[in-house]
Design a protein around this motif. Structure first.
Motif, PDB file in Angstrom:
ATOM      1  N   ARG A   1      60.639  -8.517  45.139  1.00  0.00           N
ATOM      2  CA  ARG A   1      60.956  -8.324  43.726  1.00  0.00           C
ATOM      3  C   ARG A   1      62.457  -8.364  43.495  1.00  0.00           C
ATOM      4  NH1 ARG A   1      56.670  -3.414  42.530  1.00  0.00           N
ATOM      5  NH2 ARG A   1      54.818  -4.734  42.327  1.00  0.00           N
ATOM      6  N   CYS A   2      63.191  -7.821  44.428  1.00  0.00           N
ATOM      7  CA  CYS A   2      64.657  -7.809  44.357  1.00  0.00           C
ATOM      8  C   CYS A   2      65.181  -9.244  44.293  1.00  0.00           C
ATOM      9  CB  CYS A   2      65.151  -7.062  45.585  1.00  0.00           C
ATOM     10  SG  CYS A   2      66.867  -7.221  45.942  1.00  0.00           S
ATOM     11  N   GLU A   3      64.624 -10.134  45.109  1.00  0.00           N
ATOM     12  CA  GLU A   3      65.058 -11.545  45.077  1.00  0.00           C
ATOM     13  C   GLU A   3      64.636 -12.225  43.781  1.00  0.00           C
ATOM     14  OE1 GLU A   3      63.732 -13.523  48.614  1.00  0.00           O
ATOM     15  OE2 GLU A   3      65.154 -12.436  49.885  1.00  0.00           O
ATOM     16  N   MET A   4      63.519 -11.778  43.200  1.00  0.00           N
ATOM     17  CA  MET A   4      63.081 -12.323  41.921  1.00  0.00           C
ATOM     18  C   MET A   4      64.065 -11.904  40.817  1.00  0.00           C
ATOM     19  SD  MET A   4      59.333 -11.564  40.224  1.00  0.00           S
ATOM     20  CE  MET A   4      59.624 -10.063  39.275  1.00  0.00           C
ATOM     21  N   ILE A   5      64.536 -10.666  40.893  1.00  0.00           N
ATOM     22  CA  ILE A   5      65.451 -10.131  39.875  1.00  0.00           C
ATOM     23  C   ILE A   5      66.851 -10.720  40.029  1.00  0.00           C
ATOM     24  CG2 ILE A   5      66.615  -7.992  39.138  1.00  0.00           C
ATOM     25  CD1 ILE A   5      63.912  -6.558  39.865  1.00  0.00           C
ATOM     26  N   ASN A   6      67.248 -10.955  41.270  1.00  0.00           N
ATOM     27  CA  ASN A   6      68.570 -11.534  41.538  1.00  0.00           C
ATOM     28  C   ASN A   6      68.480 -12.506  42.704  1.00  0.00           C
ATOM     29  OD1 ASN A   6      71.167 -12.226  42.049  1.00  0.00           O
ATOM     30  ND2 ASN A   6      71.928 -10.135  42.379  1.00  0.00           N
ATOM     31  N   PRO A   7      68.248 -13.792  42.408  1.00  0.00           N
ATOM     32  CA  PRO A   7      68.084 -14.783  43.490  1.00  0.00           C
ATOM     33  C   PRO A   7      69.306 -14.895  44.401  1.00  0.00           C
ATOM     34  CG  PRO A   7      67.318 -15.688  41.398  1.00  0.00           C
ATOM     35  CD  PRO A   7      68.022 -14.397  41.077  1.00  0.00           C
ATOM     36  N   GLN A   8      70.480 -14.436  43.950  1.00  0.00           N
ATOM     37  CA  GLN A   8      71.687 -14.525  44.798  1.00  0.00           C
ATOM     38  C   GLN A   8      71.967 -13.227  45.559  1.00  0.00           C
ATOM     39  OE1 GLN A   8      71.971 -16.291  41.599  1.00  0.00           O
ATOM     40  NE2 GLN A   8      71.475 -17.976  42.988  1.00  0.00           N
ATOM     41  N   VAL A   9      71.023 -12.317  45.554  1.00  0.00           N
ATOM     42  CA  VAL A   9      71.267 -11.013  46.182  1.00  0.00           C
ATOM     43  C   VAL A   9      71.648 -11.172  47.659  1.00  0.00           C
ATOM     44  CG1 VAL A   9      68.834 -10.694  46.780  1.00  0.00           C
ATOM     45  CG2 VAL A   9      70.300  -8.700  46.484  1.00  0.00           C
ATOM     46  N   GLN A  10      72.565 -10.323  48.098  1.00  0.00           N
ATOM     47  CA  GLN A  10      72.983 -10.296  49.498  1.00  0.00           C
ATOM     48  C   GLN A  10      72.454  -9.024  50.163  1.00  0.00           C
ATOM     49  OE1 GLN A  10      74.804 -12.764  51.079  1.00  0.00           O
ATOM     50  NE2 GLN A  10      74.325 -13.855  49.183  1.00  0.00           N
TER      51      GLN A  10
ATOM     52  N   VAL B   1      66.382  14.058  38.764  1.00  0.00           N
ATOM     53  CA  VAL B   1      65.351  13.459  39.625  1.00  0.00           C
ATOM     54  C   VAL B   1      65.942  12.290  40.391  1.00  0.00           C
ATOM     55  CG1 VAL B   1      63.220  12.091  39.630  1.00  0.00           C
ATOM     56  CG2 VAL B   1      63.403  14.091  38.154  1.00  0.00           C
ATOM     57  N   HIS B   2      65.574  12.189  41.658  1.00  0.00           N
ATOM     58  CA  HIS B   2      65.848  10.991  42.448  1.00  0.00           C
ATOM     59  C   HIS B   2      64.537  10.505  43.044  1.00  0.00           C
ATOM     60  CE1 HIS B   2      67.443   8.094  45.168  1.00  0.00           C
ATOM     61  NE2 HIS B   2      67.138   8.791  46.244  1.00  0.00           N
ATOM     62  N   THR B   3      64.301   9.210  42.942  1.00  0.00           N
ATOM     63  CA  THR B   3      63.135   8.615  43.599  1.00  0.00           C
ATOM     64  C   THR B   3      63.543   7.255  44.185  1.00  0.00           C
ATOM     65  OG1 THR B   3      62.281   7.187  41.825  1.00  0.00           O
ATOM     66  CG2 THR B   3      61.683   9.520  41.704  1.00  0.00           C
ATOM     67  N   HIS B   4      62.599   6.676  44.924  1.00  0.00           N
ATOM     68  CA  HIS B   4      62.695   5.263  45.325  1.00  0.00           C
ATOM     69  C   HIS B   4      61.574   4.495  44.624  1.00  0.00           C
ATOM     70  CE1 HIS B   4      65.297   5.692  49.175  1.00  0.00           C
ATOM     71  NE2 HIS B   4      65.489   6.733  48.402  1.00  0.00           N
ATOM     72  N   SER B   5      61.316   4.795  43.352  1.00  0.00           N
ATOM     73  CA  SER B   5      60.208   4.130  42.654  1.00  0.00           C
ATOM     74  C   SER B   5      60.437   2.621  42.708  1.00  0.00           C
ATOM     75  CB  SER B   5      60.109   4.643  41.222  1.00  0.00           C
ATOM     76  OG  SER B   5      61.209   4.257  40.456  1.00  0.00           O
ATOM     77  N   PRO B   6      59.358   1.857  43.000  1.00  0.00           N
ATOM     78  CA  PRO B   6      59.567   0.473  43.466  1.00  0.00           C
ATOM     79  C   PRO B   6      60.285  -0.469  42.507  1.00  0.00           C
ATOM     80  CG  PRO B   6      57.240   1.131  43.680  1.00  0.00           C
ATOM     81  CD  PRO B   6      57.966   2.300  43.098  1.00  0.00           C
ATOM     82  N   TRP B   7      59.967  -0.463  41.222  1.00  0.00           N
ATOM     83  CA  TRP B   7      60.630  -1.427  40.336  1.00  0.00           C
ATOM     84  C   TRP B   7      62.078  -1.057  40.087  1.00  0.00           C
ATOM     85  CZ3 TRP B   7      59.026  -6.149  39.308  1.00  0.00           C
ATOM     86  CH2 TRP B   7      57.670  -6.450  39.410  1.00  0.00           C
ATOM     87  N   ALA B   8      62.348   0.216  39.829  1.00  0.00           N
ATOM     88  CA  ALA B   8      63.733   0.625  39.593  1.00  0.00           C
ATOM     89  C   ALA B   8      64.566   0.373  40.851  1.00  0.00           C
ATOM     90  CB  ALA B   8      63.781   2.100  39.191  1.00  0.00           C
ATOM     91  N   THR B   9      63.979   0.638  42.018  1.00  0.00           N
ATOM     92  CA  THR B   9      64.702   0.414  43.272  1.00  0.00           C
ATOM     93  C   THR B   9      64.957  -1.073  43.497  1.00  0.00           C
ATOM     94  OG1 THR B   9      63.739   2.425  44.180  1.00  0.00           O
ATOM     95  CG2 THR B   9      64.634   0.853  45.760  1.00  0.00           C
ATOM     96  N   SER B  10      64.016  -1.917  43.077  1.00  0.00           N
ATOM     97  CA  SER B  10      64.235  -3.359  43.224  1.00  0.00           C
ATOM     98  C   SER B  10      65.437  -3.812  42.390  1.00  0.00           C
ATOM     99  CB  SER B  10      62.976  -4.127  42.806  1.00  0.00           C
ATOM    100  OG  SER B  10      61.899  -3.818  43.674  1.00  0.00           O
ATOM    101  N   TRP B  11      65.591  -3.274  41.185  1.00  0.00           N
ATOM    102  CA  TRP B  11      66.776  -3.574  40.373  1.00  0.00           C
ATOM    103  C   TRP B  11      68.041  -3.049  41.045  1.00  0.00           C
ATOM    104  CZ3 TRP B  11      67.478  -6.399  35.839  1.00  0.00           C
ATOM    105  CH2 TRP B  11      66.308  -6.849  35.203  1.00  0.00           C
ATOM    106  N   ALA B  12      67.950  -1.841  41.600  1.00  0.00           N
ATOM    107  CA  ALA B  12      69.117  -1.254  42.266  1.00  0.00           C
ATOM    108  C   ALA B  12      69.516  -2.105  43.474  1.00  0.00           C
ATOM    109  CB  ALA B  12      68.798   0.178  42.707  1.00  0.00           C
ATOM    110  N   GLN B  13      68.525  -2.568  44.232  1.00  0.00           N
ATOM    111  CA  GLN B  13      68.812  -3.430  45.382  1.00  0.00           C
ATOM    112  C   GLN B  13      69.413  -4.754  44.911  1.00  0.00           C
ATOM    113  OE1 GLN B  13      65.265  -3.834  47.784  1.00  0.00           O
ATOM    114  NE2 GLN B  13      65.505  -1.810  48.660  1.00  0.00           N
ATOM    115  N   ALA B  14      68.946  -5.230  43.768  1.00  0.00           N
ATOM    116  CA  ALA B  14      69.466  -6.485  43.225  1.00  0.00           C
ATOM    117  C   ALA B  14      70.872  -6.296  42.649  1.00  0.00           C
ATOM    118  CB  ALA B  14      68.521  -7.017  42.147  1.00  0.00           C
ATOM    119  N   GLY B  15      71.268  -5.033  42.459  1.00  0.00           N
ATOM    120  CA  GLY B  15      72.621  -4.759  41.977  1.00  0.00           C
ATOM    121  C   GLY B  15      72.833  -5.109  40.506  1.00  0.00           C
TER     122      GLY B  15
END
Lengths: 229, 229, 229, 229
Positions: free
Chosen positions: A195-204, B93-107
């Motif tokens: 999902r992360c790559e879907m949200i940001n295809p240039q993610v590192q 609150v802190h979580t690793h909820s999957p969609w929010a975390t995917s955005w965070a990973q995507a930066g």
């Protein structure tokens, strides 16, 4: 014999449907008694809702059945090669959990994009190549050998998971329960990476120092996560 | 002491698995008694199905444990910095909820694409940068300081959520329950924003006047959603 | 008459909501008694939670209702054509399961990307073309004939599933339960193939020898998965 | 008064969480008694697990509260405009169901890609434009008027659903239950259309004759799906 081992392996197997990692019988957990050199594993193709601890099959490290009414999992030879090569592990899991399997089918290693991954797995989850030609003759054994080959330059304790191309994931740990825990982690990590790559295809990948920090927050002499020893 | 606070924090923590926001122990809720200057927080690495109200750990705003049998959550220093800087909040609150975390990973910050978002969060959900170099030494404290820095030009009451790059989300509110409510909202918003971009890669944020209208429908002196005061 | 058949077909139909394959009444299972030349099928548009074994409708292979208080499924004529052409099958399933239906709407065959697919389906899951012009007049019957046409050069025992373009999937098996099993497999395979292409848009189908190995691990004279005969 | 109506509306509202269409209080169902010119609607911001039939609010078509202890849903003025303009409908539903809302946020009509859609909705699900400028002053009423405008050249009986840009879906039907049924259909259709475009970015809408065939299989004088009249 080894009633405790069979019970633990039974319970660890029952966690697979609980965590949504298996459809039908597509998964198996084993755990080894290192002193005895014997591991217990799920029988092949038996429904989870009919399993009992006594159905677990006992195998030795030469691949001989020591006890059990059923045939062992068809993946037994893979488990066996992992126990032989990775001397400090005590449990192995194989599933077709959907996100990890999608990465395996895609033939890609899972990059470390964040701390959920870094807390449990140090660096990428590697993807072992597909078997070829003669290797198919001893399919399950060669799958195990290929995983071992893939970890020749990797620390199997720091990276307790692998993808087998066109197939699916294997995970391991100090016992069957930890191996299942790592299978759940892998599925979450695989989902979020896609999902992360879907949200940001240039993610590192996450910065190396973040990966170091999080991994060593939970592992090694300076770990401080949880309630300590 | 503070039995009511511990009970509320326990209950708020138990909402995280109920709403599907956590896997294993990957989340924590705290709530503060502002008069006492003490907050209760989940212990580190304890399973949700074994938690009791008495397991909650009491901390003061200097980071000292006031009461508790366990170590507090490893993220405690982050909660603490948020309580110190955001004086009107009562829960974190802190979580690793999957969609929010995917955005965070995507930066990436989550743009406001519609009224589901605008009803609760005014403008984008910002994404704080990753820590670097020396900042890793006091990892959790510096995560809190980075969030505070990120809100220097933002209203933390109007934007009760943030993403930490390569890590995951933090949310807050007037108490622990409202902070959990915002964590649920964030996960829904993160899911729909990702899918929205998949459906229309050229999508633009919702018009500013729509964002204004919906936010002020629920917040401020002219709010008219719900049953009023 | 045929109380056992009706009971089995009822039970097989009830597996569709259990496995999450149907919304409302969007699915049906039938099973045939080959000696009698009669099949039982779900009635049309009756809610799953109101179904009883006695509600199953008995049909002969000329399309005449033999017994039943209800109209048979509107897809009955499709089931009938499959029973006539695929002589070794004993059960048929139709659903609008979301991932398989998404592939059908996309008008694409599902490539074999891995062993989950290869264990049950040999090669791609074909996608039959949409009906056209005069064919719409006998819509359900022609849907069946189109599937049969699509398998003129395929082995329906090795490929127990098809997608109908702009419509959805049909699966079959030696009885109703196996046909449902294949419907579950198809949905998993469809989900993982879509995600796999998202993760690696250049992905290629699994090597032919892997497909051979896995299919024949479970099928034919040398099968060794499960507990044998 | 109108106890039966309130009970039916209560039950229809409770179907929203049952079908996974709402988070928290993000949805509402109403149903009208056309003879009385009064409709019952969910109160604003009240939790689903605390609702009772008596909490339903009765409104007339001038927007006056006829009975009820609570404020009516904040979307009441939208429901009202739909009842005034669409004279044959008896129920209205609004949700923020995730897939339909993602399309609404994306600002795109949902093309008809297959029979799941065509069985219930004739042609695309339109997307009404966002409000602008002065229209925001009577936000909910103008949302209703905009939907009505959007159906000036459409048959609201053949297309019982609409998306409001940057907001979410409204559906309707002959009563509250049918409106909820259409909300479930819409969410399934929205999900499969998004995935279908992911699987085949060049996908085209289903042929017109397939859309005709399926819609008229269930609707109009020659319908033959289900158990008839």
């Amino acid at each position: 014999m080894l009633e405790d081992l069979k019970k633990r392996v039974y319970e660890a197997n029952m966690l697979l449907p609980k965590y949504g990692l298996v459809t039908f019988t597509w998964g198996n957990v084993s755990e080894i008694d290192r002193e005895m050199g014997i591991f217990a594993i799920k029988p092949s193709g038996v429904d989870y809702d009919k399993l009992t601890p006594d159905d677990m099959v006992l195998m030795d490290l030469n691949g001989n059945k020591v006890e059990g009414n059923y045939n062992p999992s068809s993946d037994t030879a893979t488990h066996l090669e992992l126990y032989k090569a990775f001397e400090k592990i005590g449990g192995v899991v194989h599933t077709h959990s959907p996100w990890a399997t999608s990465w395996a089918q895609a033939g890609r290693a899972i990059p470390c994009y964040g701390t959920t991954h870094a807390d449990y797995i140090y660096g990428e989850v590697p993807c072992a190549r597909c078997l070829t030609g003669e290797e198919f003759k001893q399919y399950e054994r060669n799958t195990g050998l290929l995983i071992v080959e893939c970890f020749r330059d990797r620390d199997y304790e720091a990276v307790p998971a692998v993808l087998c191309k066109n197939h699916g994931p294997f995970t391991w740990g100090k016992d069957g329960h930890e191996a299942v825990h790592n299978a759940v982690v892998l599925e979450e990590v695989a989902k979020m990476a896609a999902r992360c790559e879907m949200i940001n295809p240039q993610v590192q990948p996450a910065p190396q120092e973040l990966q170091d920090k999080h991994y060593y927050r939970k592992h090694g002499a300076n770990a401080y996560y949880g309630q300590g020893k």
